[in-house]
Design a protein around this motif. Structure first.
Motif, PDB file in Angstrom:
ATOM      1  N   THR A 191      42.268  49.438  49.941  1.00 34.21           N
ATOM      2  CA  THR A 191      42.983  49.244  48.686  1.00 34.21           C
ATOM      3  C   THR A 191      44.274  48.496  48.961  1.00 34.21           C
TER       4      THR A 191
ATOM      5  N   GLN B 261      49.160  47.783  44.947  1.00 27.93           N
ATOM      6  CA  GLN B 261      48.740  48.738  43.932  1.00 27.93           C
ATOM      7  C   GLN B 261      49.187  50.150  44.284  1.00 27.93           C
TER       8      GLN B 261
ATOM      9  N   PHE C 153      48.091  47.878  33.847  1.00 26.74           N
ATOM     10  CA  PHE C 153      48.136  47.053  35.039  1.00 26.74           C
ATOM     11  C   PHE C 153      47.347  47.692  36.176  1.00 26.74           C
ATOM     12  N   ARG C 154      47.101  46.930  37.206  1.00 26.22           N
ATOM     13  CA  ARG C 154      46.331  47.416  38.361  1.00 26.22           C
ATOM     14  C   ARG C 154      47.228  48.270  39.240  1.00 26.22           C
TER      15      ARG C 154
ATOM     16  N   GLN D 124      47.420  52.224  41.131  1.00 32.01           N
ATOM     17  CA  GLN D 124      46.653  53.399  41.517  1.00 32.01           C
ATOM     18  C   GLN D 124      47.137  54.605  40.722  1.00 32.01           C
TER      19      GLN D 124
END
Length: 174
Positions: free
Chosen positions: A19, A23, A54-55, A57
């Motif tokens: 990931t 993020q 938004f992107r 986590q």
């Protein structure tokens, strides 16, 4: 308690995954604002909307919000003094009067000294938290994960059928 442990394990899984660091860092730093903001307020709803649009986590944001809620209590006294100083500034009084007369703005509880001070502190700490978390995540992945994957125990575990089954299951069902 089980939910909290599950979130912590998922967070470590995110740290070890591919990931993006941006993020994760954005989620952790937005969790800082959530942790310092009052639980039910417009600020919280705005930050949650940003997290979903938004992107970012989501798990990292909520986990860091949980931990920053405890840190926010330590900053209550300095936040009170900062918020009191800002709210008592004579030059900002017309602005605060106008804001108080606008619908929904008083729901932010900006006229509370601790809320005002906490929001100022969290907004000022946001860029430092973002870049600090991003640097920590990169350093963690470069040192800890690389060192752990180089151990004989990990290599032996990665060669087992249980690990192969888990990776296949994880790819299929997330």
């Amino acid at each position: 308690m089980t939910l909290l442990l599950k979130q912590i394990f998922n967070f470590f899984k995110l740290l070890n995954s591919d990931t993006g660091t941006k993020q994760l860092a954005a989620g952790l730093s937005l969790g800082l604002i959530l942790g310092f903001a009052p639980f039910l307020s417009i600020q919280t709803l705005i930050v949650i909307a940003i997290i979903f649009v938004f992107r970012v986590q989501i798990g990292a944001a909520f986990l860091s919000a949980f931990f920053f809620k405890f840190v926010a209590f330590l900053f209550d006294q300095p936040a009170h003094y900062l918020g009191k100083a800002v709210l008592e500034m004579e030059s900002l009084r017309p602005l605060f009067t106008t804001m108080y007369n606008i619908p929904f703005v008083p729901m932010t509880r900006f006229n509370n000294t601790i809320v005002m001070g906490s929001m100022i502190v969290s907004i000022l700490l946001l860029p430092f938290a973002y870049f600090g978390f991003q640097a920590l995540i990169i350093k963690y992945r470069a040192t800890v994960v690389a060192r752990f994957k180089g151990t004989k125990a990990w290599k032996a575990f990665a060669a087992t059928k249980v690990y192969n089954w888990y990776t296949t299951y994880d790819k299929l069902y997330g």
